[in-house]
Scaffold this active site. Structure first.
Site, PDB file in Angstrom:
ATOM      1  N   SER A 113     -18.455   4.551   3.354  1.00 24.76           N
ATOM      2  CA  SER A 113     -19.659   3.698   3.333  1.00 24.76           C
ATOM      3  C   SER A 113     -20.372   3.716   4.680  1.00 24.76           C
ATOM      4  O   SER A 113     -21.418   3.103   4.857  1.00 24.76           O
ATOM      5  CB  SER A 113     -19.250   2.264   2.986  1.00 24.76           C
ATOM      6  N   GLN A 161     -10.493   8.662   7.935  1.00 24.99           N
ATOM      7  CA  GLN A 161     -10.296   7.234   8.175  1.00 24.99           C
ATOM      8  C   GLN A 161      -9.138   6.732   7.312  1.00 24.99           C
ATOM      9  O   GLN A 161      -8.667   5.619   7.496  1.00 24.99           O
ATOM     10  CB  GLN A 161     -11.560   6.436   7.815  1.00 24.99           C
ATOM     11  N   ARG A 185       0.842  -1.211   0.000  1.00 23.66           N
ATOM     12  CA  ARG A 185       0.000   0.000   0.000  1.00 23.66           C
ATOM     13  C   ARG A 185       0.875   1.259   0.000  1.00 23.66           C
ATOM     14  O   ARG A 185       0.508   2.284  -0.570  1.00 23.66           O
ATOM     15  CB  ARG A 185      -0.959  -0.017   1.202  1.00 23.66           C
ATOM     16  N   HIS A 201      -7.518   6.054  11.767  1.00 23.95           N
ATOM     17  CA  HIS A 201      -7.098   4.657  11.587  1.00 23.95           C
ATOM     18  C   HIS A 201      -5.609   4.508  11.340  1.00 23.95           C
ATOM     19  O   HIS A 201      -5.159   3.474  10.850  1.00 23.95           O
ATOM     20  CB  HIS A 201      -7.892   4.022  10.431  1.00 23.95           C
TER      21      HIS A 201
HETATM   22  N1  APR Z   1     -15.704   9.837  -4.794  1.00 26.15           N
HETATM   23  C1  APR Z   1     -16.341   9.777  -3.602  1.00 26.15           C
HETATM   24  N2  APR Z   1     -16.712   8.622  -3.003  1.00 26.15           N
HETATM   25  C2  APR Z   1     -16.415   7.483  -3.662  1.00 26.15           C
HETATM   26  C3  APR Z   1     -15.757   7.453  -4.911  1.00 26.15           C
HETATM   27  C4  APR Z   1     -15.391   8.703  -5.469  1.00 26.15           C
HETATM   28  N3  APR Z   1     -14.763   8.785  -6.654  1.00 26.15           N
HETATM   29  N4  APR Z   1     -15.622   6.145  -5.282  1.00 26.15           N
HETATM   30  C5  APR Z   1     -16.180   5.403  -4.300  1.00 26.15           C
HETATM   31  N5  APR Z   1     -16.666   6.197  -3.340  1.00 26.15           N
HETATM   32  C6  APR Z   1     -17.361   5.844  -2.105  1.00 26.15           C
HETATM   33  C7  APR Z   1     -18.144   4.555  -2.143  1.00 26.15           C
HETATM   34  O1  APR Z   1     -19.440   4.762  -2.686  1.00 26.15           O
HETATM   35  C8  APR Z   1     -18.194   4.188  -0.665  1.00 26.15           C
HETATM   36  O2  APR Z   1     -19.298   4.810  -0.021  1.00 26.15           O
HETATM   37  O3  APR Z   1     -16.389   5.660  -1.110  1.00 26.15           O
HETATM   38  C9  APR Z   1     -16.899   4.780  -0.113  1.00 26.15           C
HETATM   39  C10 APR Z   1     -15.838   3.727   0.147  1.00 26.15           C
HETATM   40  O4  APR Z   1     -16.311   2.902   1.187  1.00 26.15           O
HETATM   41  P1  APR Z   1     -15.264   1.896   1.838  1.00 26.15           P
HETATM   42  O5  APR Z   1     -14.499   1.208   0.764  1.00 26.15           O
HETATM   43  O6  APR Z   1     -16.025   1.099   2.830  1.00 26.15           O
HETATM   44  O7  APR Z   1     -14.207   2.848   2.582  1.00 26.15           O
HETATM   45  P2  APR Z   1     -14.358   3.526   3.997  1.00 26.15           P
HETATM   46  O8  APR Z   1     -15.778   3.908   4.274  1.00 26.15           O
HETATM   47  O9  APR Z   1     -13.355   4.617   4.052  1.00 26.15           O
HETATM   48  O10 APR Z   1     -13.911   2.327   4.979  1.00 26.15           O
HETATM   49  C11 APR Z   1     -13.820   2.636   6.346  1.00 26.15           C
HETATM   50  O11 APR Z   1     -12.938   0.438   6.770  1.00 26.15           O
HETATM   51  O12 APR Z   1     -11.555  -1.303   6.222  1.00 26.15           O
HETATM   52  C12 APR Z   1     -11.682  -0.198   7.019  1.00 26.15           C
HETATM   53  O13 APR Z   1      -9.919   0.975   7.985  1.00 26.15           O
HETATM   54  C13 APR Z   1     -10.595   0.803   6.785  1.00 26.15           C
HETATM   55  O14 APR Z   1     -10.727   3.204   7.008  1.00 26.15           O
HETATM   56  C14 APR Z   1     -11.340   2.068   6.406  1.00 26.15           C
HETATM   57  C15 APR Z   1     -12.725   1.820   6.977  1.00 26.15           C
END
Ligand code: APR
Length: 237
Positions: A176, A88, A58, A106
């Site tokens: 999310s 996060q 990463r 995080h």
């Molecule tokens: N612009 C804005 N949002 C976006 C884009 C974009 N171009 N592409 C995707 N997304 C959104 C998705 O729709 C989703 O709601 O980003 C979000 C990503 O969600 P996750 O992958 O679950 O990431 P996150 O919410 O940051 O995860 C939280 O989970 O695994 C742990 O520690 C890790 O910090 C992370 C935490």
């Protein structure tokens, strides 16, 4: 005159347009790696080598990325607001964009910390980004990724809640809203404080009053938000 306080909570989505994979979208990180093997306290105990390798990869990916216009738009808002970023994300794109106040919930990919003393943290230099279980800090301690693994407490959450409780405007970008305690921040705003949630595929926030959903990517959503805030300021005169 004192500037209004704008607090923003960002997730992996704000870094997506910088080429950094999110976790739960199609093709996301957790589709390709067993999260409890590479990002949990038990996984680190079981196989520290695998975890070090995961974060080495990463870091290599992060080197290829740079802040996008959403990160930069948050910096632009500092002209008219006291902006506090709670993220996060473990990437350093907010810092590289120039945000003055960044609070990582995080952890931070470009840092490592002592396995035995969590307060002893070192920044990695660009020439030595790869770590192994044998990596030692300058104080001789064995070191680990400065990441909050699943099954570990989130040390900065109290500070984050305090910030959200002081916000005059709260913005959520690209998350999310499934991982707590970060996902709970949206419930901590004072009554009447406007909340803007920018995400192309937003989670259901109907249980939270006063959320304005901007269904867009981070870069497009920040363009729209900047216009909304500008309109609001010009109406106030
Ligand atoms: N612009 C804005 N949002 C976006 C884009 C974009 N171009 N592409 C995707 N997304 C959104 C998705 O729709 C989703 O709601 O980003 C979000 C990503 O969600 P996750 O992958 O679950 O990431 P996150 O919410 O940051 O995860 C939280 O989970 O695994 C742990 O520690 C890790 O910090 C992370 C935490």
């Amino acid at each position: 005159m004192k500037k209004p306080i704008l607090v923003v909570s960002t997730g992996a989505g704000i870094s997506a347009e910088s080429g950094i994979t999110t976790f739960r979208d199609a093709g996301g990180l957790w589709e390709n790696y067993p999260v409890m093997e590479v990002a949990s306290a038990d996984g680190f105990r079981r196989n520290p080598e695998l975890v070090h390798d995961f974060y080495n990869k990463r870091r290599r990916d992060l080197l290829k990325a740079k802040p996008n216009s959403a990160h930069l738009a948050l910096v632009d808002l500092e002209r008219d607001y006291d902006v506090y970023v709670i993220t996060q994300n473990v990437d350093d794109l907010h810092e590289r964009a120039g945000s003055e106040h960044v609070l990582h919930l995080h952890g931070e990919l470009m840092k490592i910390r002592s396995v035995t003393n969590p307060d002893y943290v070192e920044s990695l230099d660009i020439e030595h980004l790869e770590t192994t279980p044998a990596t030692r800090g300058k104080n001789g301690d064995y070191m680990r990724p400065h990441i909050v693994f699943f099954q570990e407490p989130v040390p900065n959450i109290e500070k984050a809640i305090e910030l959200v409780q002081r916000a005059d405007i709260f913005v959520v970008i690209g998350t999310s809203l499934v991982v707590y305690p970060a996902a709970g921040l949206i419930q901590c705003v004072r009554p009447g404080v406007p909340v803007y949630y920018i995400d192309p595929n937003p989670a259901d926030t109907s249980s939270v009053s006063g959320v304005h959903v901007i269904r867009a990517t981070a870069t497009e959503g920040m363009r729209r938000l900047a216009e909304i805030l500008e309109d609001g300021r010009s109406k106030q005169g």
